[in-house]
Design a protein around this motif. Sequence first.
Motif, PDB file in Angstrom:
ATOM      1  N   ASP A 112       0.861  -1.178   0.000  1.00 13.96           N
ATOM      2  CA  ASP A 112       0.000   0.000   0.000  1.00 13.96           C
ATOM      3  C   ASP A 112       0.901   1.232   0.000  1.00 13.96           C
ATOM      4  N   HIS A 113       0.299   2.408   0.003  1.00 13.92           N
ATOM      5  CA  HIS A 113       1.072   3.645  -0.023  1.00 13.92           C
ATOM      6  C   HIS A 113       2.046   3.708   1.160  1.00 13.92           C
ATOM      7  N   LEU A 114       3.207   4.266   0.897  1.00 11.27           N
ATOM      8  CA  LEU A 114       4.241   4.350   1.926  1.00 11.27           C
ATOM      9  C   LEU A 114       3.876   5.329   3.028  1.00 11.27           C
ATOM     10  N   THR A 115       3.206   6.420   2.660  1.00 12.15           N
ATOM     11  CA  THR A 115       2.823   7.424   3.655  1.00 12.15           C
ATOM     12  C   THR A 115       1.328   7.677   3.597  1.00 12.15           C
ATOM     13  N   ILE A 116       0.809   8.140   4.716  1.00 16.53           N
ATOM     14  CA  ILE A 116      -0.608   8.514   4.811  1.00 16.53           C
ATOM     15  C   ILE A 116      -0.685  10.028   4.766  1.00 16.53           C
ATOM     16  N   GLU A 117      -1.388  10.553   3.775  1.00 17.26           N
ATOM     17  CA  GLU A 117      -1.484  12.002   3.632  1.00 17.26           C
ATOM     18  C   GLU A 117      -2.944  12.417   3.645  1.00 17.26           C
ATOM     19  N   ASN A 118      -3.340  13.084   4.707  1.00 14.59           N
ATOM     20  CA  ASN A 118      -4.695  13.623   4.834  1.00 14.59           C
ATOM     21  C   ASN A 118      -4.644  14.846   5.737  1.00 14.59           C
ATOM     22  N   ASP A 119      -5.788  15.369   6.078  1.00 11.56           N
ATOM     23  CA  ASP A 119      -5.829  16.587   6.898  1.00 11.56           C
ATOM     24  C   ASP A 119      -5.170  16.390   8.262  1.00 11.56           C
ATOM     25  N   GLU A 120      -5.227  15.170   8.783  1.00 13.05           N
ATOM     26  CA  GLU A 120      -4.660  14.908  10.106  1.00 13.05           C
ATOM     27  C   GLU A 120      -3.138  14.803  10.067  1.00 13.05           C
ATOM     28  N   THR A 121      -2.577  14.444   8.907  1.00 14.12           N
ATOM     29  CA  THR A 121      -1.127  14.222   8.837  1.00 14.12           C
ATOM     30  C   THR A 121      -0.380  15.317   8.083  1.00 14.12           C
ATOM     31  N   LYS A 122      -1.095  16.259   7.461  1.00 14.63           N
ATOM     32  CA  LYS A 122      -0.441  17.195   6.543  1.00 14.63           C
ATOM     33  C   LYS A 122       0.656  18.030   7.194  1.00 14.63           C
ATOM     34  N   ASP A 123       0.563  18.297   8.495  1.00 22.59           N
ATOM     35  CA  ASP A 123       1.568  19.131   9.164  1.00 22.59           C
ATOM     36  C   ASP A 123       2.609  18.314   9.928  1.00 22.59           C
ATOM     37  N   LEU A 124       2.551  16.993   9.809  1.00 25.74           N
ATOM     38  CA  LEU A 124       3.489  16.137  10.535  1.00 25.74           C
ATOM     39  C   LEU A 124       4.794  15.981   9.774  1.00 25.74           C
ATOM     40  N   PRO A 125       5.921  15.738  10.472  1.00 28.34           N
ATOM     41  CA  PRO A 125       7.173  15.397   9.792  1.00 28.34           C
ATOM     42  C   PRO A 125       6.964  14.134   8.956  1.00 28.34           C
ATOM     43  N   VAL A 126       7.747  14.004   7.896  1.00 26.34           N
ATOM     44  CA  VAL A 126       7.519  12.930   6.927  1.00 26.34           C
ATOM     45  C   VAL A 126       7.548  11.545   7.563  1.00 26.34           C
ATOM     46  N   PHE A 127       8.429  11.323   8.540  1.00 33.75           N
ATOM     47  CA  PHE A 127       8.536   9.983   9.122  1.00 33.75           C
ATOM     48  C   PHE A 127       7.413   9.683  10.124  1.00 33.75           C
ATOM     49  N   ASP A 128       6.634  10.693  10.456  1.00 33.62           N
ATOM     50  CA  ASP A 128       5.438  10.462  11.273  1.00 33.62           C
ATOM     51  C   ASP A 128       4.229  10.145  10.405  1.00 33.62           C
ATOM     52  N   LYS A 129       4.413  10.182   9.084  1.00 31.04           N
ATOM     53  CA  LYS A 129       3.327   9.884   8.153  1.00 31.04           C
ATOM     54  C   LYS A 129       3.397   8.457   7.611  1.00 31.04           C
ATOM     55  N   LEU A 130       4.374   7.686   8.045  1.00 35.38           N
ATOM     56  CA  LEU A 130       4.550   6.349   7.487  1.00 35.38           C
ATOM     57  C   LEU A 130       3.315   5.482   7.744  1.00 35.38           C
ATOM     58  N   ASN A 131       2.917   4.771   6.733  1.00 32.40           N
ATOM     59  CA  ASN A 131       1.736   3.920   6.793  1.00 32.40           C
ATOM     60  C   ASN A 131       2.096   2.577   7.432  1.00 32.40           C
ATOM     61  N   PRO A 132       1.548   2.241   8.598  1.00 30.04           N
ATOM     62  CA  PRO A 132       1.902   0.971   9.259  1.00 30.04           C
ATOM     63  C   PRO A 132       1.429  -0.249   8.473  1.00 30.04           C
ATOM     64  N   LYS A 133       0.538  -0.041   7.516  1.00 30.41           N
ATOM     65  CA  LYS A 133       0.043  -1.159   6.711  1.00 30.41           C
ATOM     66  C   LYS A 133       0.538  -1.068   5.264  1.00 30.41           C
ATOM     67  N   SER A 134       1.715  -0.468   5.096  1.00 31.83           N
ATOM     68  CA  SER A 134       2.263  -0.364   3.738  1.00 31.83           C
ATOM     69  C   SER A 134       2.684  -1.721   3.192  1.00 31.83           C
ATOM     70  N   LEU A 135       2.863  -2.720   4.078  1.00 31.04           N
ATOM     71  CA  LEU A 135       3.166  -4.087   3.637  1.00 31.04           C
ATOM     72  C   LEU A 135       2.459  -5.076   4.558  1.00 31.04           C
ATOM     73  N   GLU A 136       1.672  -5.959   3.954  1.00 26.77           N
ATOM     74  CA  GLU A 136       1.047  -7.060   4.673  1.00 26.77           C
ATOM     75  C   GLU A 136       1.400  -8.355   3.940  1.00 26.77           C
ATOM     76  N   VAL A 137       1.861  -9.350   4.698  1.00 26.47           N
ATOM     77  CA  VAL A 137       2.345 -10.600   4.099  1.00 26.47           C
ATOM     78  C   VAL A 137       1.417 -11.743   4.471  1.00 26.47           C
ATOM     79  N   TYR A 138       1.044 -12.532   3.475  1.00 25.14           N
ATOM     80  CA  TYR A 138       0.163 -13.685   3.678  1.00 25.14           C
ATOM     81  C   TYR A 138       0.775 -14.924   3.022  1.00 25.14           C
TER      82      TYR A 138
END
Length: 552
Positions: free
Chosen positions: A472-498
């Motif tokens: 999935d996308h590497l970062t989450i970008e929305n109104d809640e994250t727009k002012d955060l430093p880039v490494f605070d925007k990382l998407n915890p579900k950018s990789l799911e393994v099955y």
Amino acid sequence: MEKTYESNFISNEIETDLKEGKYKEVVTRFPPEPNGYLHIGHLRAISLNFEMAKIYNGKTNLRFDDTNPTKEDIEYVNAIKEDIEWLGYKWENLYWASSYFDELYERAVLLIRKGLAYVDDQNAEEISRTRGTLTEPGIESPYRNRSIEENLDLFERMKNKEFPEGSKVLRAKIDMKSPNINLRDPVLYRITYAKHHNTGDKWCIYPMYDYAHPISDAIEGITHSLCSLEFEDHRPLYDWFVRECEMNNSPRQIEFGKLLLSNTILSKRNLRKLVEDKIVKGWDDPRLATFCGLRRRGFTSDALKEFVFDTSVSKSNGTVDYRQLEYYIRDHLKLTTPRTMAVVNPLKVVITNYPEGKVEYLEEPINKEVEDMGIRKIPFSREIYIEREDFMENPIPKYYRLYPGNEVRLFYAYFIKCTDVIKNEDGSIKEIHATYDPKTKSGTGFKGRKVKGTIHWVDASHNMPCEMRLYDHLTIENDETKDLPVFDKLNPKSLEVYQGYIEEALKEVKPYDRFQFTRNGYFMVDPKDTDDDKIVFNRIVPLKSSFKINKK
């Protein structure tokens, strides 16, 4: 005609130059610094330089601006060459800025002789502090008025390794009061004791980019130096160096806006941190928008080029929604990939009234939109796997897939009805039991009762286990994250393994093979982690998206 850029302000300027006879042919260049891997933020620069030259029957050189040995590496050189070739471009000549070190030195000596360069003993902090601001002029160095003879002597001694690193620099003498800060006596050379990958220990003074770049362009006979917008304020300095160094050729610099991408990271510094801190698994991690990452994920060069050709070339930077890029790869793959069924997160279904030991082979088009791909046969027997999300013991409203007492259609097979849920000791679901109706076989013209849900499956006795990596996308970008430093925007579900299953027919797959997995998306065989003992699939892109564009 092969697709390329439509007419734009750059092509208009080139046509005017050719019509007025300013240049006889178009010669462009792509000049990366080999200090990192290329990413999609470089796509416009690469494609514009190569495509503009191709449109006007010119040529494009590849030049490595290797003037900073402390940050550059042959690893990056090889990766850059591979990426450009993967995009389908061939350079006319391969050059190195380091090949011009002798001439760059002589041109710097010329500037000193003309009274246009001097050796400064100030350190980097002092130079920065006295440079001034946008509203305040700079302060002249106390060493600015050294004699030409003293400057020539000091510069040669710098070259001869007589001074410590950082103790002296060579600066251009232009105008410390200029409203353009780039013209306030920029540094031309600094002392750096580092081994260079091309020149070894021959040099201890290295030219700065702003000086080496225009002179290299002029040496190579570049006509149009196409570069991104941040170099617009550097253009007067570019022209000053070409003019005052008395170069025979005068390239023309034209700037364009960068093409940026949402929901990802493009800064080389931040990319390097992701890699070095092991947040991702190397420069080719499929979550990254590096070309090697996109290639490993399964993106095609044709889709990337169509994407960049259809985004308008402008004089301002612009950020494009990542989903727009996904649209192009999805649009490209739907007509080029075979369709198959695969279960990502499996749940076993036992069809209790299906004869034990029986196997029948059902038929499915390899790709419904491309008849020439033909038909394939799918094994079906008493036990199958379905997606775990396609069953719900206590269904929510408007859930039309499988649940106790409900009936669904299996793709290309039969109607089945859930009759029982078998659980493990901990209460989790082990498997489900169902019955099938033999009269409902797909393709037999059955027109009886209707069902609202159709789900895919894989036969439990005829399959290949595999690892499925859903990106999935590497970062989450929305109104809640727009002012955060880039490494605070990382998407915890950018990789799911099955650990899932694919049809038995895919047991001979090879790295880079791409498929459309029914309902799950487009996948490619991972070229790095797949081996004789394990098949790994990377999801390139989900099958559908609500994102729409108006293609030209």
